[in-house]
Design a protein around this motif. Structure first.
Motif, PDB file in Angstrom:
ATOM      1  N   MET A   1     -15.198  -0.428   1.937  1.00 40.06           N
ATOM      2  CA  MET A   1     -15.167   0.705   1.033  1.00 40.06           C
ATOM      3  C   MET A   1     -15.669   1.976   1.731  1.00 40.06           C
ATOM      4  SD  MET A   1     -17.118   1.253  -2.628  1.00 40.06           S
ATOM      5  CE  MET A   1     -16.422  -0.237  -3.326  1.00 40.06           C
ATOM      6  N   ALA A   2     -16.809   1.861   2.415  1.00 43.15           N
ATOM      7  CA  ALA A   2     -17.384   3.017   3.081  1.00 43.15           C
ATOM      8  C   ALA A   2     -16.435   3.579   4.143  1.00 43.15           C
ATOM      9  CB  ALA A   2     -18.730   2.651   3.698  1.00 43.15           C
ATOM     10  N   ASP A   3     -15.767   2.679   4.904  1.00 38.97           N
ATOM     11  CA  ASP A   3     -14.852   3.135   5.948  1.00 38.97           C
ATOM     12  C   ASP A   3     -13.653   3.871   5.359  1.00 38.97           C
ATOM     13  OD1 ASP A   3     -16.321   2.205   8.079  1.00 38.97           O
ATOM     14  OD2 ASP A   3     -15.320   0.260   8.137  1.00 38.97           O
ATOM     15  N   VAL A   4     -13.067   3.317   4.310  1.00 39.62           N
ATOM     16  CA  VAL A   4     -11.897   3.942   3.680  1.00 39.62           C
ATOM     17  C   VAL A   4     -12.263   5.314   3.127  1.00 39.62           C
ATOM     18  CG1 VAL A   4     -10.245   3.767   1.789  1.00 39.62           C
ATOM     19  CG2 VAL A   4     -10.790   1.747   3.159  1.00 39.62           C
ATOM     20  N   LEU A   5     -13.377   5.410   2.435  1.00 37.12           N
ATOM     21  CA  LEU A   5     -13.789   6.697   1.852  1.00 37.12           C
ATOM     22  C   LEU A   5     -14.138   7.709   2.940  1.00 37.12           C
ATOM     23  CD1 LEU A   5     -15.947   5.349  -1.107  1.00 37.12           C
ATOM     24  CD2 LEU A   5     -13.676   6.391  -1.242  1.00 37.12           C
ATOM     25  N   ALA A   6     -14.724   7.229   4.038  1.00 36.86           N
ATOM     26  CA  ALA A   6     -15.055   8.130   5.139  1.00 36.86           C
ATOM     27  C   ALA A   6     -13.794   8.725   5.752  1.00 36.86           C
ATOM     28  CB  ALA A   6     -15.871   7.397   6.194  1.00 36.86           C
ATOM     29  N   ARG A   7     -12.742   7.929   5.868  1.00 38.76           N
ATOM     30  CA  ARG A   7     -11.489   8.445   6.434  1.00 38.76           C
ATOM     31  C   ARG A   7     -10.887   9.537   5.545  1.00 38.76           C
ATOM     32  NH1 ARG A   7     -10.545   2.909   7.805  1.00 38.76           N
ATOM     33  NH2 ARG A   7      -9.136   2.596   6.030  1.00 38.76           N
ATOM     34  N   ARG A   8     -11.280   9.571   4.290  1.00 35.46           N
ATOM     35  CA  ARG A   8     -10.793  10.594   3.370  1.00 35.46           C
ATOM     36  C   ARG A   8     -11.723  11.804   3.304  1.00 35.46           C
ATOM     37  NH1 ARG A   8      -9.427   6.346  -1.529  1.00 35.46           N
ATOM     38  NH2 ARG A   8      -7.876   5.090  -0.375  1.00 35.46           N
ATOM     39  N   GLY A   9     -12.693  11.845   4.209  1.00 32.91           N
ATOM     40  CA  GLY A   9     -13.571  13.010   4.289  1.00 32.91           C
ATOM     41  C   GLY A   9     -14.836  12.919   3.476  1.00 32.91           C
ATOM     42  N   ARG A  10     -15.153  11.744   2.968  1.00 35.21           N
ATOM     43  CA  ARG A  10     -16.373  11.582   2.170  1.00 35.21           C
ATOM     44  C   ARG A  10     -17.522  11.138   3.078  1.00 35.21           C
ATOM     45  NH1 ARG A  10     -15.104  13.409  -3.195  1.00 35.21           N
ATOM     46  NH2 ARG A  10     -12.809  13.327  -3.202  1.00 35.21           N
ATOM     47  N   ASP A  11     -18.678  11.772   2.911  1.00 41.29           N
ATOM     48  CA  ASP A  11     -19.840  11.389   3.717  1.00 41.29           C
ATOM     49  C   ASP A  11     -21.155  11.607   2.984  1.00 41.29           C
ATOM     50  OD1 ASP A  11     -20.050  14.141   3.735  1.00 41.29           O
ATOM     51  OD2 ASP A  11     -19.918  14.352   5.915  1.00 41.29           O
ATOM     52  N   ARG A  12     -21.090  11.784   1.673  1.00 42.99           N
ATOM     53  CA  ARG A  12     -22.300  11.963   0.872  1.00 42.99           C
ATOM     54  C   ARG A  12     -22.254  11.005  -0.324  1.00 42.99           C
ATOM     55  NH1 ARG A  12     -24.495  18.090   1.209  1.00 42.99           N
ATOM     56  NH2 ARG A  12     -23.917  18.455   3.382  1.00 42.99           N
TER      57      ARG A  12
ATOM     58  N   ILE B   1      -8.315   0.018  -0.453  1.00 47.48           N
ATOM     59  CA  ILE B   1      -9.497  -0.837  -0.349  1.00 47.48           C
ATOM     60  C   ILE B   1      -9.142  -2.277  -0.699  1.00 47.48           C
ATOM     61  CG2 ILE B   1     -11.752  -1.316  -1.384  1.00 47.48           C
ATOM     62  CD1 ILE B   1     -12.166   1.712  -1.531  1.00 47.48           C
ATOM     63  N   LEU B   2      -8.288  -2.482  -1.694  1.00 44.67           N
ATOM     64  CA  LEU B   2      -7.844  -3.827  -2.038  1.00 44.67           C
ATOM     65  C   LEU B   2      -7.084  -4.480  -0.884  1.00 44.67           C
ATOM     66  CD1 LEU B   2      -6.642  -3.328  -5.722  1.00 44.67           C
ATOM     67  CD2 LEU B   2      -8.638  -4.607  -4.961  1.00 44.67           C
ATOM     68  N   GLU B   3      -6.287  -3.680  -0.186  1.00 34.40           N
ATOM     69  CA  GLU B   3      -5.536  -4.213   0.952  1.00 34.40           C
ATOM     70  C   GLU B   3      -6.483  -4.652   2.064  1.00 34.40           C
ATOM     71  OE1 GLU B   3      -2.006  -2.851   4.071  1.00 34.40           O
ATOM     72  OE2 GLU B   3      -2.509  -1.593   2.335  1.00 34.40           O
ATOM     73  N   VAL B   4      -7.504  -3.838   2.316  1.00 34.00           N
ATOM     74  CA  VAL B   4      -8.506  -4.208   3.328  1.00 34.00           C
ATOM     75  C   VAL B   4      -9.206  -5.496   2.916  1.00 34.00           C
ATOM     76  CG1 VAL B   4     -10.689  -3.540   4.386  1.00 34.00           C
ATOM     77  CG2 VAL B   4      -8.864  -1.845   4.122  1.00 34.00           C
TER      78      VAL B   4
ATOM     79  N   GLY C   1     -18.275 -14.992  -3.811  1.00 38.14           N
ATOM     80  CA  GLY C   1     -17.282 -14.164  -4.483  1.00 38.14           C
ATOM     81  C   GLY C   1     -17.816 -12.861  -5.048  1.00 38.14           C
ATOM     82  N   ALA C   2     -16.934 -11.886  -5.029  1.00 41.33           N
ATOM     83  CA  ALA C   2     -17.158 -10.579  -5.634  1.00 41.33           C
ATOM     84  C   ALA C   2     -15.792 -10.066  -6.039  1.00 41.33           C
ATOM     85  CB  ALA C   2     -17.821  -9.623  -4.641  1.00 41.33           C
ATOM     86  N   TYR C   3     -15.756  -8.986  -6.789  1.00 42.26           N
ATOM     87  CA  TYR C   3     -14.459  -8.360  -7.044  1.00 42.26           C
ATOM     88  C   TYR C   3     -14.557  -6.863  -6.768  1.00 42.26           C
ATOM     89  CZ  TYR C   3     -15.549  -5.995 -11.500  1.00 42.26           C
ATOM     90  OH  TYR C   3     -16.062  -5.158 -12.459  1.00 42.26           O
ATOM     91  N   VAL C   4     -13.437  -6.283  -6.445  1.00 41.95           N
ATOM     92  CA  VAL C   4     -13.321  -4.841  -6.289  1.00 41.95           C
ATOM     93  C   VAL C   4     -11.997  -4.435  -6.906  1.00 41.95           C
ATOM     94  CG1 VAL C   4     -12.304  -5.045  -3.990  1.00 41.95           C
ATOM     95  CG2 VAL C   4     -13.389  -2.897  -4.666  1.00 41.95           C
ATOM     96  N   SER C   5     -11.963  -3.304  -7.587  1.00 40.30           N
ATOM     97  CA  SER C   5     -10.724  -2.874  -8.219  1.00 40.30           C
ATOM     98  C   SER C   5     -10.636  -1.352  -8.213  1.00 40.30           C
ATOM     99  CB  SER C   5     -10.645  -3.374  -9.669  1.00 40.30           C
ATOM    100  OG  SER C   5     -11.643  -2.764 -10.464  1.00 40.30           O
ATOM    101  N   GLY C   6      -9.400  -0.862  -8.348  1.00 39.02           N
ATOM    102  CA  GLY C   6      -9.199   0.561  -8.559  1.00 39.02           C
ATOM    103  C   GLY C   6      -8.655   1.352  -7.403  1.00 39.02           C
ATOM    104  N   ASP C   7      -8.518   0.792  -6.219  1.00 40.72           N
ATOM    105  CA  ASP C   7      -8.036   1.547  -5.063  1.00 40.72           C
ATOM    106  C   ASP C   7      -7.181   0.624  -4.201  1.00 40.72           C
ATOM    107  OD1 ASP C   7      -8.233   2.507  -2.126  1.00 40.72           O
ATOM    108  OD2 ASP C   7      -8.964   4.242  -3.260  1.00 40.72           O
ATOM    109  N   GLU C   8      -5.905   0.935  -4.070  1.00 46.24           N
ATOM    110  CA  GLU C   8      -4.975   0.050  -3.383  1.00 46.24           C
ATOM    111  C   GLU C   8      -5.330  -0.142  -1.913  1.00 46.24           C
ATOM    112  OE1 GLU C   8      -2.635  -1.824  -4.618  1.00 46.24           O
ATOM    113  OE2 GLU C   8      -3.181  -1.114  -6.623  1.00 46.24           O
TER     114      GLU C   8
ATOM    115  N   ASP D   1     -13.254   5.590 -10.483  1.00 48.66           N
ATOM    116  CA  ASP D   1     -12.192   5.465  -9.490  1.00 48.66           C
ATOM    117  C   ASP D   1     -12.190   4.085  -8.847  1.00 48.66           C
ATOM    118  OD1 ASP D   1     -11.176   8.336  -9.370  1.00 48.66           O
ATOM    119  OD2 ASP D   1     -13.323   8.619  -9.010  1.00 48.66           O
ATOM    120  N   LEU D   2     -13.385   3.511  -8.671  1.00 51.62           N
ATOM    121  CA  LEU D   2     -13.545   2.198  -8.073  1.00 51.62           C
ATOM    122  C   LEU D   2     -14.593   1.427  -8.856  1.00 51.62           C
ATOM    123  CD1 LEU D   2     -13.946   3.414  -4.388  1.00 51.62           C
ATOM    124  CD2 LEU D   2     -12.026   2.077  -5.199  1.00 51.62           C
TER     125      LEU D   2
END
Length: 302
Positions: free
Chosen positions: A1-12, A131-134, A122-129, A107-108
């Motif tokens: 999740m952190a890597d995907v969001l970072a690639r979109r310019g998020r860092d805070r 991140i789901l693919e990763v 187990g865990a689940y994650v939803s809401g972002d294609e 959003d997630l």
């Protein structure tokens, strides 16, 4: 999740004022700036939380959580709406309320499932294609927790050894050392499709209600929750929780460990160190709650 969001310019990252270090560790490792939105006396979103939404929203992610099974209150919901309107990415952690996992338009969303459900991983994650693919490309878990659970059941039935404790301990150490980011095993996925969620939720609510009344009758403080919901635990407010926790463990009443103060969060206020979580899950009934209440009352009175 952190890597995907970072690639979109998020860092805070903005987080609640009470949380465990594992929630922020991936962001800390990647050099994000992490700030606190604070916490109210019931561990909910404070009324002035919107003050943290002002700075660089296009670079910001906010992580929210309703603790111990409480339903998100109007302040929590309003903060999500305002954050999204500003362009902030909203992530909702539903770990403590998997029986009512309303994500409120976040959003997630994600949850660790071992906290409340009888699964080995187990865990689940939803809401972002993306991140789901990763997540779908992760290796399958090689955890031994299912083996430990089976062995524990055999031991309780009088048909096994006591080696399950060592396996659980080993798995906990692996998790802390390595993170263990893996896909759930097929056995966990199958179990999740067959669990009697309604019956389990009712048990939790009934047990919490019984224990709350027994403790109230004895004058022991129980933390008031933000609202209705399926309780994850009954939370006590005490002067020295670790002392009572150790004494209860000697009486085979095992309470959850609360989080030590996290480091590296800007604006983090006073830390809640007066809480103890008592189990009320589906394994127990009224007689168990009476035994737990009796043990708590006796130990508090020592």
């Amino acid at each position: 999740m952190a890597d995907v969001l970072a690639r979109r310019g998020r860092d805070r990252l903005i987080v609640p004022g009470y949380l465990c270090s594992s929630m922020i560790e991936p962001f800390v490792q990647r050099g994000w700036r992490i700030s606190s939105l604070g916490i109210n006396e019931r561990l909910g979103v404070p009324l002035d939380a919107s003050r943290v939404l002002q700075d660089v929203p296009e670079r910001t992610v906010i992580l929210l959580a309703a603790y111990f099974g409480s339903r998100p209150d109007p302040t929590h919901r309003a903060l999500i709406e305002e954050a999204k309107a500003r362009g902030i990415v909203v992530v909702e952690d539903t770990t403590h309320r998997v029986f009512e996992p309303d994500v409120l338009g976040a959003d997630l969303s994600f949850a660790s499932l071992r906290k409340l459900l009888p699964v080995g991983d187990g865990a689940y994650v939803s809401g972002d294609e993306e991140i789901l693919e990763v997540a779908s490309g992760l290796e399958e878990s090689d955890s031994e927790r299912w083996e430990a659970m089976d062995l524990k059941r055999a031991t309780l039935d009088g048909d096994g050894s006591h080696g399950f404790r060592e396996i659980f301990q080993r798995e906990n150490e692996r998790l802390e050392d390595q993170g263990r980011i893996r896909r759930a095993t097929p056995r966990s996925i199958e179990a999740l499709s067959t669990l009697p969620y309604d019956a389990m939720a009712k048990k939790r609510a009934d047990n919490a209600r019984t224990l709350r009344q027994l403790l109230a009758d004895a004058g022991i403080s129980v933390m008031r929750r933000n609202g209705d919901g399926i309780p994850s635990h009954l939370v006590l407010q005490l002067d020295a929780p670790p002392v009572l926790q150790a004494r209860l463990a000697q009486r085979r009443v095992y309470c959850a460990i609360h989080w030590p103060r996290v480091q590296g969060v800007h604006g983090l206020g006073p830390w809640r160190s007066d809480l103890l979580s008592v189990p009320v899950d589906h394994r127990y009934g009224p007689k168990d709650m009476e035994r737990v209440a009796s043990a708590i009352v006796e130990e508090v009175s020592r």
